[in-house]
Scaffold this motif. Structure first.
Motif: not given
Length: 254
Positions: A175-189
């Motif tokens: 999660d480091s360095g992720l904005d909120i949109d990227a965080l959601r995308i990565v979490s979904d993955g």
């Protein structure tokens, strides 16, 4: 059910001044179908645990054991651990000039499975995974991580996770360095990966924000190179409210 067992693990790291002991007796069991969050302040040894699991040569296990379904991981090279089902999403993914994303992914899949994936199926799988992670298809022909933003590098780590399909995923501050949109995308993955119930996740993080999207079954507070406290998701809520002040007196690893 698969089981990753960490027993009384002590690990040292090579420095300019010689070896320094970082982990001081870590005990942890992760079963398939479980998500474990490891939280702790900077320098507590969380990344050392991740590298030790992956077999990084800079980190030496001085005592204790690591087993996957009863098999001794310490007797395996990093590539053998990967074939056995271990995966590490790195905190700082390295740039590899001259190696395209597409060649890297197919070579990695071939090495893990022992045979090359069927081209038509593979192309479809890669496209689906990239679409899910909102990765531009043109990135397939770019050199691995070269010139990528922090968020793009992290999404490519999860792309590897989805395509290589290991048994246990160790996610080192994904999660480091992720904005909120990227965080959601990565979490979904990550949630797609673990949704079948036959995968285990060891999620290393400083913050609780990713735990709003990836719900842990267990939370472990890491301080001074060992587990200081364990609990359920409510422990993360306690850390969100009070921070690590109750634990830092116990010391912190280098």
């Amino acid at each position: 059910m698969s089981t990753l067992e960490i027993r009384d693990l002590h690990v040292s790291v090579e420095t300019e001044n010689g070896p320094v002991q970082i982990l001081h007796g870590v005990n942890l069991t992760v079963n398939s179908g479980q998500t474990h969050a490891i939280m702790g302040p900077n320098g507590s040894g969380k990344s050392t645990l991740a590298y030790a699991l992956a077999g990084h040569p800079k980190y030496t296990v001085t005592s204790g054991s690591l087993t996957l379904d009863g098999e001794d991981l310490l007797e395996m090279t990093p590539d053998e651990r990967a074939r056995a089902g271990m995966f590490l999403a790195m905190q700082y993914p390295v740039e590899v000039p001259g190696v395209s994303v597409s060649n890297f992914l197919r070579s990695a899949k071939t090495a893990i499975d022992g045979e090359a994936p069927k081209l038509r199926t593979w192309v479809k799988d890669v496209k689906t995974a990239m679409d899910n992670l909102r990765i531009d298809p043109e990135f397939s022909e770019r050199d691995l991580n070269t010139g990528f933003s922090g968020g793009e590098k992290k999404r490519h780590e999860i792309l590897q996770l989805e395509l290589l399909n290991p048994t246990f995923a160790v996610l080192d501050e994904t999660d480091s360095g992720l904005d909120i949109d990227a965080l959601r995308i990565v979490s979904d993955g990550v949630n797609r990966f673990s949704s079948g119930g036959d995968k285990g996740v060891l999620l290393i993080t400083h913050y609780t924000r990713i735990l709003r999207y990836i719900k842990p079954d267990f939370v472990h507070v890491f301080v001074g190179g060992k587990v200081a406290e364990e609990g359920g998701p409510e422990l993360a809520e306690k850390l969100e409210e009070h921070g690590y002040a109750d634990y830092v007196g116990e010391g912190a690893a280098v």
